[in-house]
Design a protein around this motif. Structure first.
Motif, PDB file in Angstrom:
ATOM      1  N   VAL A   1      68.847  52.215  36.445  1.00 18.63           N
ATOM      2  CA  VAL A   1      69.786  51.118  36.657  1.00 18.63           C
ATOM      3  C   VAL A   1      71.189  51.724  36.693  1.00 18.63           C
ATOM      4  CG1 VAL A   1      70.773  49.013  35.687  1.00 18.63           C
ATOM      5  CG2 VAL A   1      68.308  49.429  35.531  1.00 18.63           C
ATOM      6  N   CYS A   2      71.870  51.516  37.800  1.00 19.69           N
ATOM      7  CA  CYS A   2      73.226  52.023  37.987  1.00 19.69           C
ATOM      8  C   CYS A   2      74.193  50.885  37.676  1.00 19.69           C
ATOM      9  CB  CYS A   2      73.393  52.520  39.412  1.00 19.69           C
ATOM     10  SG  CYS A   2      75.010  53.221  39.748  1.00 19.69           S
ATOM     11  N   ASP A   3      74.940  51.019  36.584  1.00 22.19           N
ATOM     12  CA  ASP A   3      75.854  49.982  36.124  1.00 22.19           C
ATOM     13  C   ASP A   3      77.249  50.232  36.681  1.00 22.19           C
ATOM     14  OD1 ASP A   3      77.435  48.172  34.725  1.00 22.19           O
ATOM     15  OD2 ASP A   3      76.310  48.444  32.870  1.00 22.19           O
TER      16      ASP A   3
ATOM     17  N   VAL B   1      75.922  54.800  34.028  1.00 20.48           N
ATOM     18  CA  VAL B   1      77.153  54.013  34.130  1.00 20.48           C
ATOM     19  C   VAL B   1      78.151  54.810  34.957  1.00 20.48           C
ATOM     20  CG1 VAL B   1      79.049  52.957  32.851  1.00 20.48           C
ATOM     21  CG2 VAL B   1      76.729  52.926  31.905  1.00 20.48           C
TER      22      VAL B   1
ATOM     23  N   HIS C   1      69.521  54.304  32.401  1.00 17.50           N
ATOM     24  CA  HIS C   1      70.795  53.728  32.825  1.00 17.50           C
ATOM     25  C   HIS C   1      71.794  54.819  33.162  1.00 17.50           C
ATOM     26  CE1 HIS C   1      69.087  50.151  31.031  1.00 17.50           C
ATOM     27  NE2 HIS C   1      70.002  49.464  31.674  1.00 17.50           N
TER      28      HIS C   1
ATOM     29  N   ARG D   1      73.640  47.234  39.347  1.00 16.13           N
ATOM     30  CA  ARG D   1      73.919  46.087  38.488  1.00 16.13           C
ATOM     31  C   ARG D   1      75.423  45.964  38.241  1.00 16.13           C
ATOM     32  NH1 ARG D   1      69.325  45.246  39.531  1.00 16.13           N
ATOM     33  NH2 ARG D   1      67.560  45.176  38.124  1.00 16.13           N
TER      34      ARG D   1
END
Length: 101
Positions: free
Chosen positions: A50-52, A21, A19, A84
């Motif tokens: 996953v790029c939040d 962020v 992840h 995301r």
């Protein structure tokens, strides 16, 4: 831009995506360090990240630039980047820029 203590230490597990962020507010000066962190995740063995974007409540062109550069970094590293939690305004701008999925 500040990162939590130990932000330079990455643990990548093969069963879960890593992840990243994106903090708010994001500036153009923040983009190169974010790309470096993404490259480090791929170098540590992540195949998917996953790029939040939940912290980016303001949809602007700097946020679009950050997403575009992160996607380019992922492509060049041979990895997969999933976006995301982007707000509706940012999603609309990304689509307008041709970056929507």
């Amino acid at each position: 831009m500040t990162f939590p203590a130990g932000a330079g230490l990455f643990r990548v597990t093969p069963t879960e995506p890593a992840h990243l962020v994106v903090p708010a507010p994001v500036t153009l000066a923040d983009v190169p360090p974010l790309c470096e962190r993404l490259r480090a995740l791929y170098a540590a063995g992540a195949g998917e990240v996953v790029c939040d974007l939940r912290e980016l409540v303001r949809a602007d062109l700097v946020a679009v630039e950050a997403v575009a550069r992160l996607r380019l970094t992922a492509r060049r590293a041979g990895g997969h980047l999933s976006i995301r939690n982007a707000g509706p305004g940012l999603v609309a701008l990304l689509r307008l820029a041709g970056l929507g999925e």
